[in-house]
Design a protein around this motif. Structure first.
Motif, short mmCIF file in Angstrom:
data_model
loop_
_atom_site.label_atom_id
_atom_site.label_comp_id
_atom_site.label_asym_id
_atom_site.label_seq_id
_atom_site.Cartn_x
_atom_site.Cartn_y
_atom_site.Cartn_z
N ASP A 32 7.71 -1.92 -0.30
CA ASP A 32 7.94 -1.14 0.93
C ASP A 32 9.22 -0.33 0.75
OD1 ASP A 32 7.30 -0.27 3.41
OD2 ASP A 32 7.91 -2.08 4.46
N THR A 33 9.12 0.75 -0.01
CA THR A 33 10.29 1.52 -0.39
C THR A 33 10.79 2.37 0.78
OG1 THR A 33 8.97 3.38 -1.17
CG2 THR A 33 9.57 1.71 -2.79
N ILE A 34 12.03 2.77 0.68
CA ILE A 34 12.63 3.67 1.65
C ILE A 34 13.04 4.95 0.91
CG2 ILE A 34 13.46 1.82 3.15
CD1 ILE A 34 16.23 2.15 1.92
N PRO A 35 13.28 6.06 1.63
CA PRO A 35 13.68 7.29 0.94
C PRO A 35 14.88 7.06 0.01
CG PRO A 35 13.21 7.75 3.23
CD PRO A 35 13.17 6.25 3.07
N GLY A 36 14.79 7.62 -1.17
CA GLY A 36 15.88 7.48 -2.13
C GLY A 36 15.64 6.40 -3.16
N GLU A 37 14.69 5.51 -2.91
CA GLU A 37 14.40 4.48 -3.89
C GLU A 37 13.49 5.03 -4.99
OE1 GLU A 37 14.91 0.21 -1.75
OE2 GLU A 37 12.91 1.08 -1.71
N GLN A 38 13.56 4.43 -6.14
CA GLN A 38 12.82 4.89 -7.30
C GLN A 38 11.32 4.68 -7.13
OE1 GLN A 38 14.08 6.16 -10.55
NE2 GLN A 38 11.93 6.70 -10.55
N LEU A 39 10.56 5.76 -7.29
CA LEU A 39 9.10 5.65 -7.34
C LEU A 39 8.69 5.51 -8.79
CD1 LEU A 39 7.91 8.44 -4.88
CD2 LEU A 39 8.29 6.02 -4.43
N LYS A 40 7.67 4.76 -9.03
CA LYS A 40 7.15 4.59 -10.39
C LYS A 40 5.75 5.16 -10.46
CE LYS A 40 9.87 0.43 -11.18
NZ LYS A 40 9.83 -1.01 -11.49
N GLU A 85 3.92 -2.22 2.74
CA GLU A 85 3.82 -2.87 1.43
C GLU A 85 3.02 -2.04 0.42
OE1 GLU A 85 2.25 -6.71 2.37
OE2 GLU A 85 4.21 -7.45 3.02
N GLY A 86 3.17 -0.72 0.51
CA GLY A 86 2.53 0.16 -0.46
C GLY A 86 1.16 0.65 -0.06
N GLN A 87 0.70 0.28 1.14
CA GLN A 87 -0.61 0.75 1.58
C GLN A 87 -0.58 2.22 2.01
OE1 GLN A 87 -3.63 -0.68 1.59
NE2 GLN A 87 -2.87 -2.56 0.67
N ASP A 88 0.53 2.65 2.60
CA ASP A 88 0.65 4.03 3.07
C ASP A 88 1.72 4.76 2.29
OD1 ASP A 88 -1.27 3.77 5.15
OD2 ASP A 88 0.24 2.80 6.42
N LEU A 89 1.40 5.96 1.84
CA LEU A 89 2.32 6.81 1.10
C LEU A 89 2.71 7.98 2.00
CD1 LEU A 89 3.71 7.77 -1.52
CD2 LEU A 89 1.53 8.78 -2.20
N TYR A 90 3.98 8.01 2.40
CA TYR A 90 4.48 9.07 3.28
C TYR A 90 5.03 10.20 2.43
CZ TYR A 90 4.09 6.28 7.53
OH TYR A 90 3.61 5.57 8.60
N LEU A 91 4.48 11.39 2.62
CA LEU A 91 4.92 12.57 1.88
C LEU A 91 5.51 13.56 2.88
CD1 LEU A 91 1.77 13.09 -0.39
CD2 LEU A 91 3.86 11.86 -0.94
N GLU A 92 6.73 14.01 2.60
CA GLU A 92 7.41 14.96 3.48
C GLU A 92 7.70 16.23 2.69
OE1 GLU A 92 11.62 15.31 5.97
OE2 GLU A 92 11.10 13.44 4.96
#
Length: 144
Positions: free
Chosen positions: A31-39, A124-131
């Motif tokens: 459950d990442t927040i903005p600024g965290e590393q995406l893989k 927990e990774g189910q939704d991907l928010y794109l801005e």
């Protein structure tokens, strides 16, 4: 005889369960927040545009709700290509994708210019928010 049947059923159930888990190649994102590393492995798989959640997210951000968003199914592949389908069954190649910096997803669909999204996950990774650069949201939900 009855004991052997029960063991056989239990063993068969275990084999089915293990094979189902083995075929699952998706990696759930934290459950990442903005600024965290995406893989890259977080992104791979099938996603659906979530019209209602996108509209509510934009409304919560003080923007007008998106009313012309249709439900689409995106398939982000390991090869860096992505596909799209309006039905969720038949996919066609649409362009390329890549991760940039910590949390930027770049979607390229020729002949248009690439679109850069700031991305993070919810649920927990189910939704991907794109801005996007205009601070408008597009929410994708796992649809596998």
């Amino acid at each position: 005889m009855k004991q052997n049947s029960i063991r056989s059923i239990a063993l068969l159930s275990l084999i089915v369960l293990v094979s189902a888990c083995a075929s699952q190649d998706l990696v759930m994102a934290p459950d990442t927040i903005p600024g965290e590393q995406l893989k890259q492995e977080y992104m791979i798989g099938k996603w659906c545009t979530d019209r209602d959640l996108t509209a509510q997210t934009n409304k919560d951000a003080g923007l007008s709700t998106i009313s012309n968003l249709t439900r689409q199914y995106w398939n982000l592949r390991e090869t860096g290509t992505w596909q799209i389908s309006e039905t969720g069954w038949m996919y066609s190649n649409y362009g390329t994708w890549q991760l940039e910096e910590l949390n930027t997803l770049v979607i390229n669909k020729p002949p248009a210019d690439p679109v850069r999204y700031q991305a993070n996950f919810k649920n927990e990774g189910q939704d991907l928010y794109l801005e996007d650069k205009d601070k408008k949201f597009l929410v994708l939900t796992r649809c596998d």
